[in-house]
Design a protein around this motif. Structure first.
Motif, PDB file in Angstrom:
ATOM      1  N   ALA A   1       0.834  -1.206   0.000  1.00 54.49           N
ATOM      2  CA  ALA A   1       0.000   0.000   0.000  1.00 54.49           C
ATOM      3  C   ALA A   1       0.870   1.258   0.000  1.00 54.49           C
ATOM      4  N   SER A   2       1.945   1.242   0.766  1.00 54.12           N
ATOM      5  CA  SER A   2       2.866   2.386   0.776  1.00 54.12           C
ATOM      6  C   SER A   2       3.463   2.621  -0.604  1.00 54.12           C
ATOM      7  N   ALA A   3       3.855   1.541  -1.259  1.00 55.47           N
ATOM      8  CA  ALA A   3       4.445   1.661  -2.597  1.00 55.47           C
ATOM      9  C   ALA A   3       3.456   2.262  -3.588  1.00 55.47           C
ATOM     10  N   ASP A   4       2.162   2.018  -3.353  1.00 54.42           N
ATOM     11  CA  ASP A   4       1.123   2.604  -4.209  1.00 54.42           C
ATOM     12  C   ASP A   4       0.779   4.030  -3.809  1.00 54.42           C
ATOM     13  N   GLY A   5       1.379   4.516  -2.719  1.00 53.94           N
ATOM     14  CA  GLY A   5       1.069   5.859  -2.232  1.00 53.94           C
ATOM     15  C   GLY A   5      -0.191   5.907  -1.390  1.00 53.94           C
ATOM     16  N   ASN A   6      -0.736   4.762  -1.035  1.00 57.01           N
ATOM     17  CA  ASN A   6      -1.952   4.707  -0.219  1.00 57.01           C
ATOM     18  C   ASN A   6      -1.545   4.568   1.249  1.00 57.01           C
ATOM     19  N   HIS A   7      -1.145   5.698   1.836  1.00 54.82           N
ATOM     20  CA  HIS A   7      -0.603   5.678   3.186  1.00 54.82           C
ATOM     21  C   HIS A   7      -1.667   5.436   4.245  1.00 54.82           C
ATOM     22  N   VAL A   8      -2.909   5.753   3.955  1.00 57.71           N
ATOM     23  CA  VAL A   8      -3.983   5.478   4.912  1.00 57.71           C
ATOM     24  C   VAL A   8      -4.179   3.968   5.053  1.00 57.71           C
ATOM     25  N   ALA A   9      -4.230   3.260   3.926  1.00 62.38           N
ATOM     26  CA  ALA A   9      -4.345   1.800   3.973  1.00 62.38           C
ATOM     27  C   ALA A   9      -3.092   1.194   4.591  1.00 62.38           C
ATOM     28  N   ALA A  10      -1.930   1.735   4.235  1.00 60.38           N
ATOM     29  CA  ALA A  10      -0.683   1.221   4.801  1.00 60.38           C
ATOM     30  C   ALA A  10      -0.703   1.338   6.321  1.00 60.38           C
ATOM     31  N   GLU A  11      -1.171   2.473   6.819  1.00 55.15           N
ATOM     32  CA  GLU A  11      -1.249   2.663   8.268  1.00 55.15           C
ATOM     33  C   GLU A  11      -2.089   1.562   8.915  1.00 55.15           C
ATOM     34  N   ALA A  12      -3.232   1.259   8.334  1.00 56.26           N
ATOM     35  CA  ALA A  12      -4.105   0.220   8.890  1.00 56.26           C
ATOM     36  C   ALA A  12      -3.399  -1.141   8.916  1.00 56.26           C
ATOM     37  N   HIS A  13      -2.677  -1.453   7.851  1.00 58.76           N
ATOM     38  CA  HIS A  13      -1.968  -2.741   7.799  1.00 58.76           C
ATOM     39  C   HIS A  13      -0.828  -2.790   8.819  1.00 58.76           C
TER      40      HIS A  13
END
Length: 104
Positions: A62-74
């Motif tokens: 998710a971080s690599a995709d720039g989706n930091h909100v989803a990355a935070e949840a994971h």
């Protein structure tokens, strides 16, 4: 007295470790969607829900995709299973910084 550290996660079953290794290989081969599908399946129904690594890999993707909100949840899911997971702690901080937030 100081609080006792949480117990470590249970040992990862060999089939979960094998699928996780497959997901990492897929991500490294430029196939993040396939890697995400493998990790999601592990978390949802493959015995990986009790282990931090599938959550961590989903966070990295998710971080690599720039989706930091989803990355935070994971990353938070990984940390709920292993509070001292160094990679999840570090990457959670980076995701929070990327969204202009601070760790809480």
């Amino acid at each position: 007295p100081p609080p006792h550290p949480p117990p470590p996660p249970p040992p990862m079953p060999p089939e979960v470790a094998q699928r996780l290794s497959e997901a990492v290989s897929l991500a490294q081969a430029g196939q993040p969607d396939a890697a995400r599908a493998v990790c999601s399946a592990l978390v949802e129904r493959g015995g990986g829900s009790r282990h931090p690594q599938p959550h961590f890999v989903l966070g990295v993707l998710a971080s690599a995709d720039g989706n930091h909100v989803a990355a935070e949840a994971h990353y938070r899911a990984a940390l709920s299973l292993e509070p001292s997971h160094a990679g999840a702690l570090t990457n959670l901080g980076q995701s929070l910084l990327a969204t202009g937030r601070v760790a809480v």
